[in-house]
Design a protein around this motif. Sequence first.
Motif, PDB file in Angstrom:
ATOM      1  N   THR A 194       0.820  -1.208   0.000  1.00  0.00           N
ATOM      2  CA  THR A 194       0.000   0.000   0.000  1.00  0.00           C
ATOM      3  C   THR A 194       0.855   1.260   0.000  1.00  0.00           C
ATOM      4  O   THR A 194       1.944   1.294   0.568  1.00  0.00           O
ATOM      5  N   PHE A 195       0.314   2.287  -0.658  1.00  0.00           N
ATOM      6  CA  PHE A 195       1.001   3.568  -0.813  1.00  0.00           C
ATOM      7  C   PHE A 195       0.058   4.700  -0.436  1.00  0.00           C
ATOM      8  O   PHE A 195      -1.125   4.665  -0.770  1.00  0.00           O
ATOM      9  N   SER A 196       0.604   5.716   0.231  1.00  0.00           N
ATOM     10  CA  SER A 196      -0.166   6.908   0.561  1.00  0.00           C
ATOM     11  C   SER A 196      -0.508   7.650  -0.726  1.00  0.00           C
ATOM     12  O   SER A 196       0.373   7.898  -1.559  1.00  0.00           O
ATOM     13  N   LEU A 197      -1.771   8.024  -0.876  1.00  0.00           N
ATOM     14  CA  LEU A 197      -2.165   8.811  -2.036  1.00  0.00           C
ATOM     15  C   LEU A 197      -1.802  10.286  -1.858  1.00  0.00           C
ATOM     16  O   LEU A 197      -1.795  11.039  -2.823  1.00  0.00           O
ATOM     17  N   LYS A 198      -1.478  10.693  -0.629  1.00  0.00           N
ATOM     18  CA  LYS A 198      -1.052  12.075  -0.381  1.00  0.00           C
ATOM     19  C   LYS A 198       0.438  12.250  -0.661  1.00  0.00           C
ATOM     20  O   LYS A 198       0.840  13.157  -1.368  1.00  0.00           O
ATOM     21  N   SER A 199       1.265  11.382  -0.077  1.00  0.00           N
ATOM     22  CA  SER A 199       2.719  11.559  -0.154  1.00  0.00           C
ATOM     23  C   SER A 199       3.425  10.567  -1.069  1.00  0.00           C
ATOM     24  O   SER A 199       4.584  10.777  -1.424  1.00  0.00           O
ATOM     25  N   GLY A 200       2.774   9.461  -1.405  1.00  0.00           N
ATOM     26  CA  GLY A 200       3.414   8.420  -2.203  1.00  0.00           C
ATOM     27  C   GLY A 200       4.227   7.435  -1.376  1.00  0.00           C
ATOM     28  O   GLY A 200       4.759   6.464  -1.896  1.00  0.00           O
ATOM     29  N   LYS A 201       4.303   7.667  -0.064  1.00  0.00           N
ATOM     30  CA  LYS A 201       5.107   6.812   0.815  1.00  0.00           C
ATOM     31  C   LYS A 201       4.566   5.393   0.843  1.00  0.00           C
ATOM     32  O   LYS A 201       3.364   5.170   0.893  1.00  0.00           O
ATOM     33  N   ASN A 202       5.487   4.427   0.810  1.00  0.00           N
ATOM     34  CA  ASN A 202       5.119   3.022   0.937  1.00  0.00           C
ATOM     35  C   ASN A 202       4.709   2.793   2.389  1.00  0.00           C
ATOM     36  O   ASN A 202       5.507   2.960   3.301  1.00  0.00           O
ATOM     37  N   LEU A 203       3.475   2.424   2.628  1.00  0.00           N
ATOM     38  CA  LEU A 203       2.949   2.276   3.989  1.00  0.00           C
ATOM     39  C   LEU A 203       3.287   0.923   4.610  1.00  0.00           C
ATOM     40  O   LEU A 203       2.979   0.680   5.761  1.00  0.00           O
ATOM     41  N   ASN A 204       3.955   0.050   3.835  1.00  0.00           N
ATOM     42  CA  ASN A 204       4.390  -1.244   4.360  1.00  0.00           C
ATOM     43  C   ASN A 204       5.794  -1.172   4.931  1.00  0.00           C
ATOM     44  O   ASN A 204       6.331  -2.179   5.374  1.00  0.00           O
ATOM     45  N   GLY A 205       6.415   0.017   4.877  1.00  0.00           N
ATOM     46  CA  GLY A 205       7.756   0.183   5.416  1.00  0.00           C
ATOM     47  C   GLY A 205       8.873  -0.092   4.423  1.00  0.00           C
ATOM     48  O   GLY A 205      10.040   0.049   4.745  1.00  0.00           O
ATOM     49  N   ASP A 206       8.528  -0.487   3.205  1.00  0.00           N
ATOM     50  CA  ASP A 206       9.554  -0.708   2.187  1.00  0.00           C
ATOM     51  C   ASP A 206      10.100   0.639   1.719  1.00  0.00           C
ATOM     52  O   ASP A 206       9.510   1.686   1.962  1.00  0.00           O
ATOM     53  N   THR A 207      11.222   0.591   1.018  1.00  0.00           N
ATOM     54  CA  THR A 207      11.872   1.838   0.595  1.00  0.00           C
ATOM     55  C   THR A 207      11.344   2.385  -0.726  1.00  0.00           C
ATOM     56  O   THR A 207      11.665   3.499  -1.084  1.00  0.00           O
ATOM     57  N   CYS A 208      10.576   1.610  -1.459  1.00  0.00           N
ATOM     58  CA  CYS A 208      10.107   2.103  -2.765  1.00  0.00           C
ATOM     59  C   CYS A 208       8.805   2.881  -2.602  1.00  0.00           C
ATOM     60  O   CYS A 208       7.774   2.330  -2.240  1.00  0.00           O
TER      61      CYS A 208
END
Length: 125
Positions: free
Chosen positions: A91-105
């Motif tokens: 999963t990815f944040s639709l606001k920031s693009g951050k990977n919400l699973n803790g991965d680096t991509c």
Amino acid sequence: MSTKMEKYKTADTSKITTWFKAAPVSALPENGGACIKYKDLQIAIYNFSRRNEWYACQNLCPHKMQMALSRGMIGSQGDEPKVACPFHKKTFSLKSGKNLNGDTCDIATYPIKVEDGYVYVGFEN
């Protein structure tokens, strides 16, 4: 990082020079996504009508390197709107693009606005 991923960069809202007229609001599904093309980029647009919000991000999955995020499921993690890749459910944040699973991509995100019945996506070029 693959050359495919290097094309996608999160747009800085203060540096937007182009508002691309992507589609009429009526062409985009409620509580789901669709893909549009801008130059050589595929961009996923989400009409998150349950939240009364719109989002845009790269359509390219950073794991499978396939154009699939527009077909992912959207939802919320706490107060954070997110999309889950249909392939691996990351999963990815639709606001920031951050990977919400803790991965680096992470994924690239783009500003979006709705005016006169049309959806526009902001780009720096």
